[in-house]
Scaffold this motif. Structure first.
Motif, mmCIF file in Angstrom:
data_model
loop_
_atom_site.group_PDB
_atom_site.id
_atom_site.type_symbol
_atom_site.label_atom_id
_atom_site.label_comp_id
_atom_site.label_asym_id
_atom_site.label_seq_id
_atom_site.Cartn_x
_atom_site.Cartn_y
_atom_site.Cartn_z
ATOM 1 N N LEU A 176 7.372 -5.344 -0.468
ATOM 2 C CA LEU A 176 7.497 -3.907 -0.631
ATOM 3 C C LEU A 176 8.771 -3.646 -1.423
ATOM 4 O O LEU A 176 9.876 -3.887 -0.922
ATOM 5 N N GLN A 177 8.611 -3.225 -2.672
ATOM 6 C CA GLN A 177 9.747 -2.842 -3.498
ATOM 7 C C GLN A 177 10.048 -1.382 -3.229
ATOM 8 O O GLN A 177 9.173 -0.522 -3.428
ATOM 9 N N MET A 178 11.263 -1.111 -2.774
ATOM 10 C CA MET A 178 11.656 0.246 -2.404
ATOM 11 C C MET A 178 12.773 0.713 -3.322
ATOM 12 O O MET A 178 13.870 0.137 -3.317
ATOM 13 N N ASN A 179 12.502 1.728 -4.112
ATOM 14 C CA ASN A 179 13.481 2.307 -5.038
ATOM 15 C C ASN A 179 13.819 3.736 -4.643
ATOM 16 O O ASN A 179 13.108 4.358 -3.846
ATOM 17 N N SER A 180 14.889 4.240 -5.198
ATOM 18 C CA SER A 180 15.313 5.634 -4.951
ATOM 19 C C SER A 180 15.325 5.933 -3.452
ATOM 20 O O SER A 180 14.783 6.955 -2.997
ATOM 21 N N LEU A 181 15.959 5.058 -2.695
ATOM 22 C CA LEU A 181 15.933 5.197 -1.235
ATOM 23 C C LEU A 181 16.674 6.441 -0.770
ATOM 24 O O LEU A 181 17.676 6.859 -1.373
ATOM 25 N N ARG A 182 16.157 7.029 0.288
ATOM 26 C CA ARG A 182 16.713 8.256 0.873
ATOM 27 C C ARG A 182 17.114 8.000 2.324
ATOM 28 O O ARG A 182 16.642 7.048 2.964
ATOM 29 N N ASP A 183 17.924 8.886 2.861
ATOM 30 C CA ASP A 183 18.327 8.768 4.266
ATOM 31 C C ASP A 183 17.097 8.656 5.176
ATOM 32 O O ASP A 183 17.096 7.874 6.140
ATOM 33 N N GLU A 184 16.071 9.425 4.867
ATOM 34 C CA GLU A 184 14.892 9.476 5.729
ATOM 35 C C GLU A 184 14.018 8.218 5.648
ATOM 36 O O GLU A 184 13.031 8.100 6.389
ATOM 37 N N ASP A 185 14.386 7.270 4.788
ATOM 38 C CA ASP A 185 13.677 5.983 4.752
ATOM 39 C C ASP A 185 14.245 5.002 5.777
ATOM 40 O O ASP A 185 13.714 3.892 5.933
ATOM 41 N N THR A 186 15.329 5.394 6.449
ATOM 42 C CA THR A 186 15.925 4.538 7.479
ATOM 43 C C THR A 186 14.915 4.305 8.595
ATOM 44 O O THR A 186 14.403 5.254 9.200
ATOM 45 N N ALA A 187 14.606 3.033 8.852
ATOM 46 C CA ALA A 187 13.580 2.713 9.842
ATOM 47 C C ALA A 187 13.475 1.207 10.026
ATOM 48 O O ALA A 187 14.034 0.430 9.243
ATOM 49 N N LEU A 188 12.725 0.825 11.051
ATOM 50 C CA LEU A 188 12.279 -0.552 11.226
ATOM 51 C C LEU A 188 10.949 -0.669 10.482
ATOM 52 O O LEU A 188 10.044 0.133 10.734
ATOM 53 N N TYR A 189 10.859 -1.621 9.569
ATOM 54 C CA TYR A 189 9.662 -1.783 8.749
ATOM 55 C C TYR A 189 8.869 -2.986 9.254
ATOM 56 O O TYR A 189 9.379 -4.113 9.274
ATOM 57 N N TYR A 190 7.610 -2.722 9.640
ATOM 58 C CA TYR A 190 6.724 -3.762 10.125
ATOM 59 C C TYR A 190 5.759 -4.204 9.028
ATOM 60 O O TYR A 190 5.172 -3.357 8.333
ATOM 61 N N CYS A 191 5.556 -5.499 8.928
ATOM 62 C CA CYS A 191 4.476 -6.077 8.133
ATOM 63 C C CYS A 191 3.280 -6.232 9.070
ATOM 64 O O CYS A 191 3.433 -6.721 10.202
ATOM 65 N N VAL A 192 2.113 -5.814 8.614
ATOM 66 C CA VAL A 192 0.946 -5.772 9.497
ATOM 67 C C VAL A 192 -0.274 -6.334 8.780
ATOM 68 O O VAL A 192 -0.501 -6.049 7.604
ATOM 69 N N ARG A 193 -1.074 -7.116 9.500
ATOM 70 C CA ARG A 193 -2.314 -7.650 8.968
ATOM 71 C C ARG A 193 -3.503 -6.844 9.471
ATOM 72 O O ARG A 193 -3.521 -6.431 10.650
ATOM 73 N N ALA A 194 -4.482 -6.647 8.621
ATOM 74 C CA ALA A 194 -5.709 -5.995 9.060
ATOM 75 C C ALA A 194 -6.334 -6.767 10.213
ATOM 76 O O ALA A 194 -6.195 -7.992 10.312
ATOM 77 N N ASN A 195 -7.061 -6.037 11.062
ATOM 78 C CA ASN A 195 -7.693 -6.697 12.193
ATOM 79 C C ASN A 195 -8.836 -7.608 11.737
ATOM 80 O O ASN A 195 -9.031 -8.686 12.304
ATOM 81 N N PHE A 196 -9.558 -7.155 10.732
ATOM 82 C CA PHE A 196 -10.681 -7.946 10.232
ATOM 83 C C PHE A 196 -10.468 -8.289 8.769
ATOM 84 O O PHE A 196 -9.931 -7.507 7.999
ATOM 85 N N GLY A 197 -10.916 -9.466 8.378
ATOM 86 C CA GLY A 197 -10.875 -9.858 6.989
ATOM 87 C C GLY A 197 -12.182 -9.543 6.296
ATOM 88 O O GLY A 197 -13.132 -9.061 6.906
ATOM 89 N N GLY A 198 -12.211 -9.803 5.007
ATOM 90 C CA GLY A 198 -13.444 -9.698 4.248
ATOM 91 C C GLY A 198 -13.762 -8.340 3.684
ATOM 92 O O GLY A 198 -14.789 -8.163 3.030
ATOM 93 N N ALA A 199 -12.889 -7.348 3.922
ATOM 94 C CA ALA A 199 -13.169 -6.001 3.408
ATOM 95 C C ALA A 199 -12.552 -5.829 2.025
ATOM 96 O O ALA A 199 -11.493 -6.379 1.740
ATOM 97 N N ASP A 200 -13.189 -5.045 1.180
ATOM 98 C CA ASP A 200 -12.662 -4.828 -0.163
ATOM 99 C C ASP A 200 -11.651 -3.689 -0.216
ATOM 100 O O ASP A 200 -10.811 -3.654 -1.108
#
Lengths: 124, 108
Positions: free
Chosen positions: A81-105
Motif C-alpha cells: 500500500l503506497q500512501m502519499n499526501s498523508l493526513r492526520d486522519e490517516d493515523t491508524a493501525l493498518y491490517y493486511c487481510v486475505r479474502a475468505n475464499f479464493g478463485g473470485a475475479d
C-alpha cells in the motif's frame, strides 16, 4: 497455516509518504483477493482498499482515493500500500487481510485471514 | 455507499444469556454478501459469519447469523466468558466495502 505479516509503518509528517508491505505465507497467494483495513485509535474498522487475485481490479475508500495505491507481487507473495499526501486522519493501525475464499475475479470479499497490523502515525 | 448501522452500541449481558445484535443497511445487499467479525481487546478481528448465515471454519454453533435485504442479525445463543468483545458487520456486495460501527458486548 495462513499468515500475514505487515511492515513499513511508522511516524510521518502531514504531506509525507509511506509504503506498507504485507508478506503472505501458508497459502497460495495468487488464488486470493486481498484488502487493507485500518482502525484509528479507539475507533471501528474502516476498509481502505482491495485488489483481486491478479491485480487488474482494485477499489478504494473515498477517503484515500487518489492518495493511496494498492498493488501486489504474486512472485514475492506480497501485498503493498503506497500512501502519499498523508493526513492526520490517516493515523491508524493498518491490517493486511486475505479474502475468505479464493478463485473470485472481483475484489469484493469477506475477510478470512488478518495480520496483526502495522501502526501509521501522521503528526507534525 | 452502503452505510451499515449497528445497534445497540453496547449490550450489557451476563454469561449464559442470549445476545441479539442488529445490522441495518442503507441499501439492499444482494446475494446476502454480509459478514460478521469479532474483535477482542488488543487483537485483530476474526471472521465469524459470511454469506449472512454461514459460520466460518471453527466457529461454535452458538453463533448464528440471519437476515436478508437490509436487515441482518447476529445471535449468540448462550454467552461464554470469551464472547465478550466488539462485533462488526461488513458488506461485500458493492464498492466501497463498508463496515458497521460495531456493537460492544460487555459483562453486566
Amino acid at each position: 497455516e495462513a499468515q500475514l505479516l505487515e511492515s513499513g509503518g511508522g511516524m510521518v509528517r502531514p504531506g509525507g509518504s509511506l509504503r506498507l508491505s504485507c508478506a503472505a505465507s501458508g497459502f497460495t497467494f495468487d488464488d486470493y483477493g486481498m484488502s487493507w483495513v485500518r482502525q484509528a485509535p479507539g475507533k471501528g474498522l474502516e476498509w481502505v482498499s482491495a485488489i483481486n487475485w491478479n491485480g487488474d481490479r482494485t477499489g478504494y475508500a473515498d477517503s484515500v482515493k487518489g492518495r493511496f495505491t494498492i498493488s501486489r507481487d504474486n512472485t514475492k507473495n506480497s501485498l503493498y500500500l503506497q500512501m502519499n499526501s498523508l493526513r492526520d486522519e490517516d493515523t491508524a493501525l493498518y491490517y493486511c487481510v486475505r479474502a475468505n475464499f479464493g478463485g473470485a475475479d472481483s475484489y469484493y470479499h469477506s475477510m478470512g485471514v488478518w495480520g496483526k497490523g502495522t501502526t501509521v502515525t501522521v503528526s507534525s | 455507499e452502503n452505510v451499515l448501522t449497528q445497534s445497540p452500541g453496547t449490550l450489557s449481558l451476563s454469561p449464559g444469556e442470549r445476545a441479539t445484535l442488529s445490522c441495518r443497511a442503507s441499501q439492499s445487499i444482494s446475494s446476502n454478501y454480509l459478514a460478521w467479525y469479532q474483535q477482542k481487546l488488543g487483537q485483530a478481528p476474526s471472521l465469524l459469519i459470511h454469506g449472512a448465515s454461514s459460520r466460518a471454519t471453527g466457529i461454535p454453533d452458538r453463533f448464528s447469523g440471519s437476515g436478508s435485504g437490509t436487515d441482518f442479525t447476529l445471535t449468540i445463543s448462550r454467552l461464554e466468558p470469551e464472547d465478550f468483545a466488539v462485533y462488526y458487520c461488513q458488506q461485500y456486495d458493492s464498492s466501497p466495502l463498508t463496515f458497521g460501527g460495531g456493537t460492544k458486548v460487555e459483562i453486566k
